[in-house]
Structures are given as structure tokens and as C-alpha cells.
Design an enzyme around this catalytic site. Structure first.
Site, PDB file in Angstrom:
ATOM      1  N   ASN A 290     -23.180   5.231 -21.690  1.00 51.42           N
ATOM      2  CA  ASN A 290     -22.256   6.065 -22.544  1.00 51.42           C
ATOM      3  C   ASN A 290     -21.421   7.312 -21.931  1.00 51.42           C
ATOM      4  O   ASN A 290     -20.433   7.709 -22.300  1.00 51.42           O
ATOM      5  CB  ASN A 290     -22.795   6.778 -23.628  1.00 51.42           C
ATOM      6  CG  ASN A 290     -24.078   7.763 -23.291  1.00 51.42           C
ATOM      7  OD1 ASN A 290     -24.559   7.334 -22.289  1.00 51.42           O
ATOM      8  ND2 ASN A 290     -24.460   8.514 -24.143  1.00 51.42           N
TER       9      ASN A 290
ATOM     10  N   GLU B 202     -34.521  10.533 -19.733  1.00 48.40           N
ATOM     11  CA  GLU B 202     -33.742  10.959 -20.651  1.00 48.40           C
ATOM     12  C   GLU B 202     -33.353  10.130 -21.814  1.00 48.40           C
ATOM     13  O   GLU B 202     -32.849   9.134 -21.538  1.00 48.40           O
ATOM     14  CB  GLU B 202     -32.187  11.526 -19.929  1.00 48.40           C
ATOM     15  CG  GLU B 202     -32.285  12.665 -19.403  1.00 48.40           C
ATOM     16  CD  GLU B 202     -32.428  14.133 -19.653  1.00 48.40           C
ATOM     17  OE1 GLU B 202     -32.403  14.893 -19.114  1.00 48.40           O
ATOM     18  OE2 GLU B 202     -32.204  13.958 -21.134  1.00 48.40           O
TER      19      GLU B 202
ATOM     20  N   CYS C  13     -26.665  10.492 -26.926  1.00 46.51           N
ATOM     21  CA  CYS C  13     -28.115  10.627 -27.401  1.00 46.51           C
ATOM     22  C   CYS C  13     -28.624  11.992 -28.049  1.00 46.51           C
ATOM     23  O   CYS C  13     -29.439  11.956 -28.954  1.00 46.51           O
ATOM     24  CB  CYS C  13     -28.790  10.624 -25.937  1.00 46.51           C
ATOM     25  SG  CYS C  13     -28.348  11.828 -25.115  1.00 46.51           S
TER      26      CYS C  13
ATOM     27  N   GLU D  22     -32.368  17.559 -17.012  1.00 42.92           N
ATOM     28  CA  GLU D  22     -31.423  17.597 -15.968  1.00 42.92           C
ATOM     29  C   GLU D  22     -30.665  18.729 -16.277  1.00 42.92           C
ATOM     30  O   GLU D  22     -30.547  19.445 -17.521  1.00 42.92           O
ATOM     31  CB  GLU D  22     -30.464  16.371 -16.228  1.00 42.92           C
ATOM     32  CG  GLU D  22     -31.440  15.025 -16.080  1.00 42.92           C
ATOM     33  CD  GLU D  22     -30.533  13.606 -16.151  1.00 42.92           C
ATOM     34  OE1 GLU D  22     -29.449  13.585 -16.970  1.00 42.92           O
ATOM     35  OE2 GLU D  22     -30.825  12.885 -15.277  1.00 42.92           O
TER      36      GLU D  22
HETATM   37  N1  LIG Z   1     -31.204  11.273 -23.384  1.00 48.95           N
HETATM   38  C1  LIG Z   1     -30.109  10.948 -22.648  1.00 48.95           C
HETATM   39  O1  LIG Z   1     -29.532  11.900 -21.996  1.00 48.95           O
HETATM   40  C2  LIG Z   1     -29.397   9.601 -23.046  1.00 48.95           C
HETATM   41  C3  LIG Z   1     -30.122   8.474 -23.794  1.00 48.95           C
HETATM   42  N2  LIG Z   1     -29.233   7.517 -23.772  1.00 48.95           N
HETATM   43  C4  LIG Z   1     -29.855   6.580 -24.763  1.00 48.95           C
HETATM   44  O2  LIG Z   1     -29.861   5.134 -23.975  1.00 48.95           O
HETATM   45  C5  LIG Z   1     -29.415   4.084 -24.853  1.00 48.95           C
HETATM   46  C6  LIG Z   1     -28.148   3.431 -24.936  1.00 48.95           C
HETATM   47  O3  LIG Z   1     -27.900   3.206 -23.567  1.00 48.95           O
HETATM   48  P1  LIG Z   1     -28.249   1.642 -23.032  1.00 48.95           P
HETATM   49  O4  LIG Z   1     -27.920   1.377 -21.824  1.00 48.95           O
HETATM   50  O5  LIG Z   1     -28.066   0.700 -24.036  1.00 48.95           O
HETATM   51  O6  LIG Z   1     -30.200   1.736 -22.698  1.00 48.95           O
HETATM   52  P2  LIG Z   1     -31.019   0.697 -22.137  1.00 48.95           P
HETATM   53  O7  LIG Z   1     -32.473   1.291 -22.083  1.00 48.95           O
HETATM   54  O8  LIG Z   1     -30.898  -0.687 -22.612  1.00 48.95           O
HETATM   55  O9  LIG Z   1     -30.548   0.399 -20.651  1.00 48.95           O
HETATM   56  C7  LIG Z   1     -30.280   1.912 -19.603  1.00 48.95           C
HETATM   57  C8  LIG Z   1     -30.716   1.319 -18.268  1.00 48.95           C
HETATM   58  O10 LIG Z   1     -31.640   0.814 -17.856  1.00 48.95           O
HETATM   59  C9  LIG Z   1     -31.509  -0.392 -17.266  1.00 48.95           C
HETATM   60  N3  LIG Z   1     -32.884  -1.305 -17.686  1.00 48.95           N
HETATM   61  C10 LIG Z   1     -32.805  -2.060 -18.889  1.00 48.95           C
HETATM   62  N4  LIG Z   1     -34.138  -2.386 -18.717  1.00 48.95           N
HETATM   63  C11 LIG Z   1     -34.700  -2.260 -17.600  1.00 48.95           C
HETATM   64  C12 LIG Z   1     -35.856  -2.267 -16.976  1.00 48.95           C
HETATM   65  N5  LIG Z   1     -36.999  -3.326 -17.739  1.00 48.95           N
HETATM   66  N6  LIG Z   1     -36.099  -1.846 -15.717  1.00 48.95           N
HETATM   67  C13 LIG Z   1     -35.188  -1.040 -15.226  1.00 48.95           C
HETATM   68  N7  LIG Z   1     -33.988  -0.742 -15.716  1.00 48.95           N
HETATM   69  C14 LIG Z   1     -33.786  -1.165 -16.925  1.00 48.95           C
HETATM   70  C15 LIG Z   1     -30.187  -0.970 -18.194  1.00 48.95           C
HETATM   71  O11 LIG Z   1     -29.626  -1.970 -17.029  1.00 48.95           O
HETATM   72  C16 LIG Z   1     -29.418   0.437 -17.921  1.00 48.95           C
HETATM   73  O12 LIG Z   1     -28.767   0.495 -16.845  1.00 48.95           O
HETATM   74  C17 LIG Z   1     -29.589   4.991 -26.474  1.00 48.95           C
HETATM   75  O13 LIG Z   1     -30.949   4.823 -26.971  1.00 48.95           O
HETATM   76  C18 LIG Z   1     -29.292   6.433 -26.284  1.00 48.95           C
HETATM   77  O14 LIG Z   1     -30.021   7.331 -26.958  1.00 48.95           O
HETATM   78  C19 LIG Z   1     -28.128   7.354 -23.715  1.00 48.95           C
HETATM   79  C20 LIG Z   1     -27.627   8.383 -22.777  1.00 48.95           C
HETATM   80  C21 LIG Z   1     -28.068   9.673 -22.641  1.00 48.95           C
HETATM   81  C1  LIG Z   2     -22.666  16.124 -25.267  1.00 55.30           C
HETATM   82  C2  LIG Z   2     -23.174  15.596 -23.857  1.00 55.30           C
HETATM   83  C3  LIG Z   2     -24.424  14.871 -23.708  1.00 55.30           C
HETATM   84  C4  LIG Z   2     -24.790  13.967 -22.776  1.00 55.30           C
HETATM   85  C5  LIG Z   2     -25.937  13.398 -23.050  1.00 55.30           C
HETATM   86  C6  LIG Z   2     -25.697  11.921 -23.043  1.00 55.30           C
HETATM   87  O1  LIG Z   2     -25.579  11.257 -21.720  1.00 55.30           O
HETATM   88  O2  LIG Z   2     -25.672  11.288 -24.016  1.00 55.30           O
END
Ligand SMILES: NC(=O)C1=CN([C@@H]2O[C@H](COP(=O)(O)OP(=O)(O)OC[C@H]3O[C@@H](n4cnc5c(N)ncnc54)[C@H](O)[C@@H]3O)[C@@H](O)[C@H]2O)C=CC1
Ligand SMILES: CCCCCC(=O)O
Length: 531
Positions: free
Chosen positions: A194, A291, A325, A505
Site C-alpha cells: 500500500n 507493523e 493499516c 517505525e
Molecule cells: N501496520 C502497518 O504499518 C501496515 C500494515 N499493513 C497490513 O498489510 C496487509 C496488506 O498488505 P499485504 O501485502 O496484503 O500483506 P501480506 O501479509 O500478504 O504480505 C506482506 C509481505 O509479506 C510477504 N509474505 C507473505 N507471506 C510470507 C511468508 N510466509 N514469509 C515471508 N514473507 C511473506 C509478502 O510477499 C509481502 O511482501 C493488511 O493487513 C494491512 O493492514 C499494510 C501496510 C502498513
Molecule cells: C497514513 C500513512 C500510514 C502509513 C502506514 C501504512 O503503511 O499503512
């Protein structure tokens, strides 16, 4: 100094001088078009892996390539091949070599490279932002702000690099102790789709500021811009292997987490994947920063400034097509002002300009993929089934421009009449869907707001200063906002409580997650032995 280290250090200084002298931007992606990109015209031809100081074409590719799409048009942007064990080993090896030199530099020397990288990002701001838009689908307006956040993060941690220090403790008898703040080694960064460029910076900046090197794996959905930062660090004078990029999905990610030379893993993504990362890291007793997801509350009291509360609710739900997120997607509104709030928030939501994300007037672009768009639309259907009222949006959207017809668009949605047990209130939708709930008293809304396994963020709108701080104190969340939402200055920590993650972070505290303390006790007298 050993021959190889001397050579690397000399390369480092030569690189820095060259980058300072060369006005051009060597190594930029070779586009078939001019720098100002329009939707549907970008062709990504260069390899997207990067280690040993340059882009890498995979040789013996064992896995079949996967298409990478342009969300705005549904067009295939490029094909992506996942890195295998040999590739991961090469990237980690390159990072280990760079760590030997980089970890011995003074903070001021690291800061110089980082500040030059920040300057180059500023110079390439429009180019990076446009490529981010093409690969992620978010509006150019937001993508520019993401690139700014990335640059500011690198500038901030360049400053932190110069202040890293230990402590001196005087002990009895003239003896003393001191601590040394030391780097961890090769750090792995794994990113979500994202905020691709921002996430790379938020992970690599503190890592290299503390003297570490990094291997970063972007999401396979948005692989394109991480390599731009790798090029920029290299042009800024970073030693070969300081920052590396490997492409792939969960298999490649697992290889990185298991690699014996990796000292730490910093992960951004979903809760289920975060748990897997933690399990893998535990086998090597490796520290993690997680995160993860959120389902955050935004509480609007009846004494709020309504105009700002509505703006806050829009900022809490519709940035990056709702794919954020920390979004405040459970909007609790005190019952006495609910009708006025709904009327105004629906009017403003309907006015959001949806369309070509590369146009300046667009405020909502395309969701990141077709499967994700379908998942979000299914959540709206489920909400209706469970009794929520759709006040606006929640439908597929087809822009008038024919080149966008196959893009992944939807109308931003406001749900009313939601109850705490509904799926749209319990689960993270990660799309432009605002669930509005009514409440009467402070105690009631605090209990309901905290009734979640997640605790990433929280927001409160009220003019009552005491109530604002009392409510925030009692909300179980790591990143909180009073009378605003989703403002994330790099000077302050970002991260969640409970299942939303571990560590932070940005902000000074993040130095703790990318360094370790060595204690040295110095005896100035004789050993007072018990034997
Ligand atoms: N807290 C935060 O700052 C953020 C949290 N998110 C969360 O991420 C999710 C959406 O992003 P997605 O990319 O769909 O998440 P995802 O968890 O499917 O993938 C995230 C990353 O992990 C990698 N990955 C997946 N399975 C793995 C494994 N078994 N071992 C190592 N790496 C692995 C993926 O290739 C990708 O690079 C949402 O739940 C959102 O809330 C997204 C952005 C920021
Ligand atoms: C508003 C921006 C928050 C960045 C957290 C994320 O990567 O979703």
C-alpha cells in the site's frame, strides 16, 4: 586496514565524490516515453532485483514469472520472477560485505551518504511518484506526499546517525563502565503493497543510520519502486551491498527470514503473515519489528467542530483508496450529532473525485488489484446482508476514459446503522469503506472501541481538552490522534498495540530496534577474587 576493506572504503569515497559531481541521474529506469508518464504508457524493462551495487537479471529461474499489473488500466506492467535460494544468498552475502565497512564508519560519514540520497530523492520526486502511481494505483497527489515522507525519514535518521552514543557509569574505586551502541548486522525488510516507496524508506533509513545493511523484499504486487531507492543509495555513495532488493512472494520472504546471516527482520503486512514471520524469526532468536493490520476507532463527541470531524473521518478512511493499516474505519459518533454528521460526511464522500490516478484533480485512484477490489466489494455486500445501511458508494466504478475501463475502481462507501457484531466492524476491510456506529456515553464508547484484538491507531474529536486526553489515555492503541487523523510525521514513532504489531517505525525510539548495547566494565584496581 585489510586490503579488501581499504578497497571498499576507497570505492565508497570515490562513489560519493562521483555522485556529488555528476549532475545527471545515472541508472534511472529507461522509459520508452518522456519523464511525464500517462496511464497505460509505462513499460518496465529493467530488472527489479538489486545487489552488489547494481540491477541483477536472474539467471537460472526456476519459478514461472508472475504478471505485475497497472491498477489504473488493468494492463500488465511487467513480469516478475521470484528470487530463489541462490539469489537470496547472493544478496545477503553482498549485504554482509557492505556491513563490514559501513558499520565501522562514523555517524557523520553515514549521514553524508544519507543526506545525498535524500537530495537525489527530492530531485527525482515527480518520477518516483509517477512510477509509484502506475504500480500502486494511488493518486499522484498522495504519491508525492509518500515520496516526501520517504525523503524526510532518510533526512531524520541521517541526523540520528550522528547522535548514536553510549553511556559512562562511574563505579567504586575509580573503576567505571561504559556502553557502546552497536549495529545488528544484515537486516531484512519485507514490505506491503500500500505504501511501497515509503515503507522501503521507513525500514532502510533507521537500519543504515545505525550501521546495518539491508536486504529488502517488496510485495510482489508492487515491486517497481524499491529498486529506485537502491539506485539512489548507490548514487549517493553507499558501498556496494549496503541496500539490496530481492523480488518474490512468501517463498522468497521465508528464505530471507531463515537465512543464518540475517540478524533482524522488519515486517509490514497482515497479522497472519506477521505471526509466521515471528515464528520463523524465533528459530534463529532474531528480533522482529511487526507493523500489522488494524481496525481502529475514531470517536467523535457531540462538542466536536463538525467540519473538522468530517474532514478527519474522510482522512481516516479514504487515503490510498482506504488501503491504510492505521485507518479509523470504526467511526463512533455521539448519537445527538449523528444525523448532521452523516449528512455532511455522505455529501463530501460523494464529491471525492475518482479516476485516473495520474491526474492532479483525482483524489481516489484504483485499488491495488482485481482480487482485492472484489474482496472489498464483498465486504459491502456482507454488511448489507447483516443489516447495515449503505448511505453511498460501495459499487464498482468505470471511468469514462476508455483506457481506464479495465482498472480496479470503486465508489467510496459510508455504512450506517452498524453494530459491533457486524463483519464490517470486526474485520479489517482495507478498502474505502467507513462503518459508522452511534454511541451515548464516554464509558460505553471506550469499552466498545477497545473491544478488538487489534490496537494500531485511534482518534478522538472533541473541544474538551481534559476529555480528549482522558479518552486517549484509555484507548488501547499505539498511534493516536486528537482532532486530526493519519498524520504521521517521521519525528514520532508509528506502530501498534496488541495484535497490530511489535516495535515502532520512525521517531528516536526506532534506533533501539536497529541497534544493540554492549556493556564494558573496566577494572582500574585488582581483581577481588572470592577464590
Ligand atoms: N501496520 C502497518 O504499518 C501496515 C500494515 N499493513 C497490513 O498489510 C496487509 C496488506 O498488505 P499485504 O501485502 O496484503 O500483506 P501480506 O501479509 O500478504 O504480505 C506482506 C509481505 O509479506 C510477504 N509474505 C507473505 N507471506 C510470507 C511468508 N510466509 N514469509 C515471508 N514473507 C511473506 C509478502 O510477499 C509481502 O511482501 C493488511 O493487513 C494491512 O493492514 C499494510 C501496510 C502498513
Ligand atoms: C497514513 C500513512 C500510514 C502509513 C502506514 C501504512 O503503511 O499503512
Amino acid at each position: 586496514m585489510k586490503g579488501s576493506n581499504f578497497r571498499i572504503l576507497k570505492h565508497l569515497k570515490m562513489n560519493l565524490l562521483r555522485s556529488l559531481r555528476t549532475p545527471g541521474l545515472r541508472g534511472a529506469l529507461h522509459y520508452t516515453e518522456t519523464r511525464t508518464i500517462t496511464s497505460g504508457t509505462l513499460h518496465i524493462k529493467d530488472p527489479l532485483n538489486f545487489w552488489c551495487g547494481g540491477r541483477v537479471n536472474l539467471k537460472d529461474v526456476k519459478t514461472k514469472s508472475e504478471p505485475v499489473y497497472e491498477p489504473a488500466t488493468g494492463r500488465v506492467l511487467c513480469q516478475l520472477q521470484a528470487c530463489g535460494a541462490a539469489d537470496v544468498d547472493a544478496a545477503v552475502g553482498s549485504a554482509s560485505a557492505a556491513f563490514t565497512v559501513w558499520s565501522k564508519l562514523a555517524g557523520m560519514e553515514r549521514a553524508k551518504v544519507m543526506l545525498e540520497a535524500a537530495r537525489l530523492i527530492e530531485k527525482r520526486r515527480e518520477e518516483i511518484a509517477e512510477i509509484e502511481v502506475v504500480n500502486n494505483g494511488k493518486s499522484i497527489t498522495e504519491a508525492r506526499l509518500d515520496v516526501d515522507s520517504a525523503r524526510l525519514c532518510i533526512e531524520y535518521f541521517a541526523a540520528q546517525a550522528t547522535t548514536l552514543s553510549g553511556q559512562h557509569v562511574q563505579l567504586p574505586g575509580g573503576s567505571f563502565a561504559y556502553t557502546r551502541r552497536e549495529p545488528l548486522g544484515v537486516c531484512v525488510g519485507i514490505g506491503a503493497w500500500n505504501y511501497p516507496f515509503q515503507i522501503v524508506a521507513w525500514k532502510s533509513a533507521p537500519a543504515i543510520a545505525c550501521g546495518n545493511s539491508m536486504v529488502f523484499k517488496p510485495s510482489p504486487v508492487t515491486p517497481v519502486t524499491a529498486v529506485l531507492l537502491a539506485e539512489i543509495y548507490s548514487q549517493a555513495g553507499a558501498p556496494e551491498g549496503l541496500f539490496n532488493v530481492v523480488q518474490g512472494g512468501q517463498e522468497t520472504g521465508s528464505l530471507l527470514c531463515h537465512h543464518p546471516s540475517v540478524a533482524k527482520i522488519s515486517f509490514t503486512g497482515s497479522v497472519p503473515t506477521g505471526k509466521k514471520i515471528m515464528e520463523m524469526a524465533s528459530r534463529g532468536v532474531k528480533p522482529v519489528t511487526l507493523e500489522l493490520g488494524g481496525k481502529s476507532p475514531l470517536i467523535i463527541f457531540e462538542d466536536s467542530d463538525l467540519e473538522n470531524a468530517v474532514r478527519g473521518a474522510l482522512m481516516a478512511n479514504f487515503l490510498s483508496q482506504g488501503q491504510v493499516c492505521s485507518n479509523g474505519t470504526r467511526v463512533f459518533v455521539q448519537s445527538s450529532i449523528l444525523p448532521q454528521f452523516l449528512k455532511e460526511v455522505v455529501r463530501r464522500t460523494k464529491a471525492i473525485q475518482i479516476g485516473d490516478p495520474l491526474l492532479d484533480e483525482t483524489r481516489m485512484g484504483a485499488l491495488v488489484s482485481k482480487p482485492h477490489l472484489e474482496k472489498v466489494l464483498a465486504y459491502v455486500k456482507q454488511a448489507k446482508k447483516e443489516g447495515a445501511r449503505v448511505l453511498c458508494g460501495g459499487e464498482p466504478f468505470i471511468p469514462a476514459d476508455s483506457k481506464l475501463k479495465a482498472g480496479y475502481y470503486m465508489t467510496p462507501c459510508v455504512l450506517d446503522g452498524c453494530t459491533d457484531d457486524m463483519t464490517c466492524v470486526r474485520e479489517e476491510i482495507f478498502g474505502p469503506v467507513m462503518s459508522v456506529l452511534s454511541f451515548d456515553t464516554e464509558d460505553e464508547v471506550l469499552r466498545r472501541a477497545n473491544d478488538s484484538a487489534l490496537g494500531l491507531a485511534a482518534g478522538v474529536f472533541t473541544k474538551d481538552v481534559k476529555r480528549a486526553h482522558r479518552v486517549i489515555e484509555n484507548l488501547q492503541a499505539g498511534s493516536c490522534f486528537i482532532n486530526n487523523y493519519n498524520i504521521t510525521p517521521v519525528e514520532v514513532p508509528f506502530g501498534g498495540y496488541k495484535a497490530s504489531g511489535i516495535g515502532r517505525e520512525n521517531g528516536q525510539v526506532t534506533i533501539e530496534f536497529y541497534s544493540q548495547l554492549k556493556t564494558v566494565v573496566v577494572e582500574m584496581g585488582d581483581v577481588d577474587s572470592l577464590f
